[in-house]
Design a protein around this motif. Structure first.
Motif, short mmCIF file in Angstrom:
data_model
loop_
_atom_site.label_atom_id
_atom_site.label_comp_id
_atom_site.label_asym_id
_atom_site.label_seq_id
_atom_site.Cartn_x
_atom_site.Cartn_y
_atom_site.Cartn_z
N VAL A 1 4.77 0.09 12.74
CA VAL A 1 3.54 -0.17 12.00
C VAL A 1 3.79 -1.10 10.81
O VAL A 1 2.88 -1.37 10.02
CB VAL A 1 2.86 1.14 11.53
N HIS A 2 5.03 -1.56 10.66
CA HIS A 2 5.38 -2.58 9.67
C HIS A 2 6.25 -3.62 10.35
O HIS A 2 6.81 -3.36 11.42
CB HIS A 2 6.12 -1.96 8.48
N VAL B 1 10.88 -2.80 7.63
CA VAL B 1 11.59 -1.65 8.23
C VAL B 1 13.08 -1.71 7.88
O VAL B 1 13.68 -0.70 7.47
CB VAL B 1 11.39 -1.64 9.76
N TYR B 2 13.66 -2.87 8.01
CA TYR B 2 15.10 -3.03 7.75
C TYR B 2 15.43 -2.70 6.30
O TYR B 2 16.35 -1.92 6.02
CB TYR B 2 15.53 -4.45 8.09
N CYS C 1 5.10 9.23 -0.85
CA CYS C 1 6.23 10.00 -0.34
C CYS C 1 7.47 9.74 -1.18
O CYS C 1 7.61 8.69 -1.82
CB CYS C 1 6.52 9.61 1.11
N SER C 2 8.38 10.70 -1.17
CA SER C 2 9.63 10.53 -1.91
C SER C 2 10.50 9.48 -1.22
O SER C 2 10.58 9.42 0.01
CB SER C 2 10.39 11.85 -1.99
N TYR C 3 11.10 8.64 -2.04
CA TYR C 3 12.01 7.62 -1.51
C TYR C 3 13.08 7.37 -2.56
O TYR C 3 12.76 6.91 -3.68
CB TYR C 3 11.27 6.33 -1.18
N ASN C 4 14.33 7.66 -2.21
CA ASN C 4 15.43 7.62 -3.16
C ASN C 4 15.09 8.49 -4.38
O ASN C 4 14.80 9.66 -4.22
CB ASN C 4 15.78 6.18 -3.52
N SER C 5 15.03 7.94 -5.57
CA SER C 5 14.75 8.77 -6.74
C SER C 5 13.31 8.62 -7.22
O SER C 5 12.96 9.08 -8.31
CB SER C 5 15.70 8.41 -7.88
N GLY C 6 12.46 7.99 -6.41
CA GLY C 6 11.08 7.78 -6.83
C GLY C 6 10.08 8.08 -5.73
O GLY C 6 10.34 8.88 -4.84
N LYS C 7 8.93 7.42 -5.82
CA LYS C 7 7.85 7.61 -4.85
C LYS C 7 7.47 6.27 -4.25
O LYS C 7 7.66 5.21 -4.85
CB LYS C 7 6.62 8.22 -5.54
N THR C 8 6.94 6.31 -3.02
CA THR C 8 6.51 5.10 -2.35
C THR C 8 5.22 5.37 -1.57
O THR C 8 4.97 6.49 -1.13
CB THR C 8 7.59 4.59 -1.37
N SER C 9 4.41 4.31 -1.42
CA SER C 9 3.18 4.45 -0.64
C SER C 9 3.45 4.24 0.84
O SER C 9 2.58 4.48 1.68
CB SER C 9 2.14 3.42 -1.12
N ILE C 10 4.65 3.77 1.17
CA ILE C 10 5.02 3.61 2.59
C ILE C 10 5.70 4.89 3.05
O ILE C 10 6.86 5.15 2.71
CB ILE C 10 5.96 2.40 2.78
N CYS C 11 4.99 5.68 3.80
CA CYS C 11 5.55 6.94 4.31
C CYS C 11 6.03 6.81 5.75
O CYS C 11 7.00 7.47 6.13
CB CYS C 11 4.50 8.05 4.23
N TYR C 12 5.33 5.98 6.54
CA TYR C 12 5.65 5.87 7.96
C TYR C 12 5.99 4.43 8.33
O TYR C 12 5.31 3.49 7.92
CB TYR C 12 4.48 6.36 8.81
N LEU C 13 7.04 4.29 9.12
CA LEU C 13 7.43 2.98 9.65
C LEU C 13 7.03 2.84 11.11
O LEU C 13 6.91 1.73 11.61
CB LEU C 13 8.94 2.78 9.52
N PHE C 14 6.85 3.98 11.78
CA PHE C 14 6.51 4.01 13.22
C PHE C 14 5.42 5.04 13.44
O PHE C 14 5.12 5.86 12.57
CB PHE C 14 7.75 4.37 14.05
#
Length: 403
Positions: free
Chosen positions: A229-230, A235-236, A368-381
């Motif tokens: 979905v990206h 994704v990489y 969603c949590s990502y490393n030590s923060g938050k991100t709006s990208i939760c799903y890649l697939f």
């Protein structure tokens, strides 16, 4: 008197004393024995010498054959310092063949494959150029209906940044053109059945084959109904820069979670350790090696987690929770719709494919949590997509997903 003396002299010549005759006989016997001993010793020495000579020439012949098999002797330099190896065999020991398996159609059994895949180099400095790769591992029952979409996803991307592996059911051959990125990417397979530990075997088989390429850093398990979905760069970057793996692992108190636990797994696996999660994981190389190398806990699942237990939903989530929870983000990056509350997730058909729908998968309003923060990208697939969804997906992916 004189005649008698003369007669005695003549008789003495022809009739020597008995003692002299016996002495001569003893000497003759000793000579005969000595000759026989010398002869026997000579024969033994001859046989031993002949054996060594045969072995010497056999060794020389083997050495000659070894050189002819593995080396082109004409490529030795005159000063004897430089040697160019000309190896056509798959088992030739070279750095290229060690760090990356050129031919996926190998003859390794699972136990041999898992053993080799569990190797972890201890030396930090690399003797080869390494670009971290993402391994896309497709676990499918047959054809890949979304293959044209995946071809577009990989089109024009750096081939050193990804690799592809396909595990299908026995008897199925993925037929694609030699220009396809999926060409010859099917691994040796074995039969697998829904709900049995054979699905875990297939997952480990995909991981192990991908681990044979030392450049593979991240490992994504996908089905034939999955889509990206990206775009590839997103994704990489998302996966390579992540400090965690993305494996669903949670405590389900219902009969579909804890109800599947067997007390016979004690004391190695307790109820408090038992976890459930989506089969479609993503993990870092270090964690993938641990999964492939494990025998003890896999054996417990094979013995006590029978078909109604669904080992593919519990083995990896439980193993990671018990030993490597700190390495895991404890969430999936593959979107699935369970809103229908049935035994299977919702299937998306052609009628579902709109720009709004795809945008909702790409950014569903949560963080969603990502490393030590938050991100709006939760799903890649995302999954499950019906084959009928392919054409409308191809028509709008360029506008929505950038590929």
């Amino acid at each position: 008197m004189a005649r008698n003396r003369e007669k005695e002299d003549v008789e003495s010549r022809f009739n020597p004393p008995v003692s002299i005759s016996m002495a001569d006989s003893s000497i003759s016997l000793l000579k005969l024995i000595s000759i026989l001993i010398i002869f026997v010793v000579g024969v033994v020495i001859g046989l031993v010498s002949s054996s060594h000579i045969d072995r010497y020439f056999t060794f020389q012949g083997d050495e000659f054959n070894f050189k002819n098999t593995y080396f082109d002797t004409e490529q030795f330099s005159h000063d004897g310092q430089k040697m160019v190896v000309n190896c056509d065999g798959e088992d030739c020991l070279s750095m290229e063949s060690f760090v990356r398996l050129r031919n996926l159609n190998h003859r390794l059994r699972d136990d041999e494959l898992f053993w080799r895949a569990s190797f972890v180099p201890q030396k930090e400095e690399l003797p080869f150029r390494r670009v971290p790769r993402v391994a896309f591992m497709f676990l499918t029952r047959g054809p890949l209906p979304m293959l044209p979409l995946w071809e577009r996803f990989f089109s024009g991307q750096d081939v050193e940044k990804y690799s592809i592996y396909v595990h299908a059911l026995p008897g199925f051959d993925l037929e694609v053109s030699n220009s396809s990125v999926f060409y010859r990417r099917q691994i040796p397979i074995a039969a697998c059945r829904m709900g049995s530990v054979s699905l875990v075997d297939a997952e480990k088989r995909l991981l192990a084959n991908a681990l044979l390429d030392f450049s593979n850093e991240r490992f994504v398990l996908l089905s034939e109904s999955c889509i990206p979905v990206h775009d590839f760069p997103t994704v990489y970057k998302y996966l390579i820069e992540s400090i965690h793996s993305f494996v669903d692992s949670y405590d389900d108190p219902t009969r579909y979670g804890r109800g599947r636990y067997s007390r016979r797994m004690k004391p190695d696996i307790k109820l408090a350790d038992w976890r459930k999660g989506s089969q479609w994981f993503e993990m870092h190389r270090a964690l993938a090696v641990k999964i492939v190398a494990d025998t003890k806990y896999y054996t417990l699942f094979k013995k006590y987690c029978k078909p109604s237990c669904y080992p593919d939903e519990h083995y990896i989530p439980t193993y990671i929770r018990k030993f490597h929870g700190a390495l895991n983000a404890n969430r999936s990056i593959t979107y699935v719709d369970w809103s229908q509350m049935g035994p299977h997730p919702a299937t998306f058909t052609a009628g579902n494919i709109t720009e709004g729908f795809l945008e909702s998968l790409r950014n569903n309003g949560t963080r969603c949590s990502y490393n030590s923060g938050k991100t709006s990208i939760c799903y890649l697939f995302a999954r499950k997509f019906d084959p009928s969804a392919l054409e409308p997906l191809l028509n709008i992916t360029a506008q929505v997903m950038g590929f």
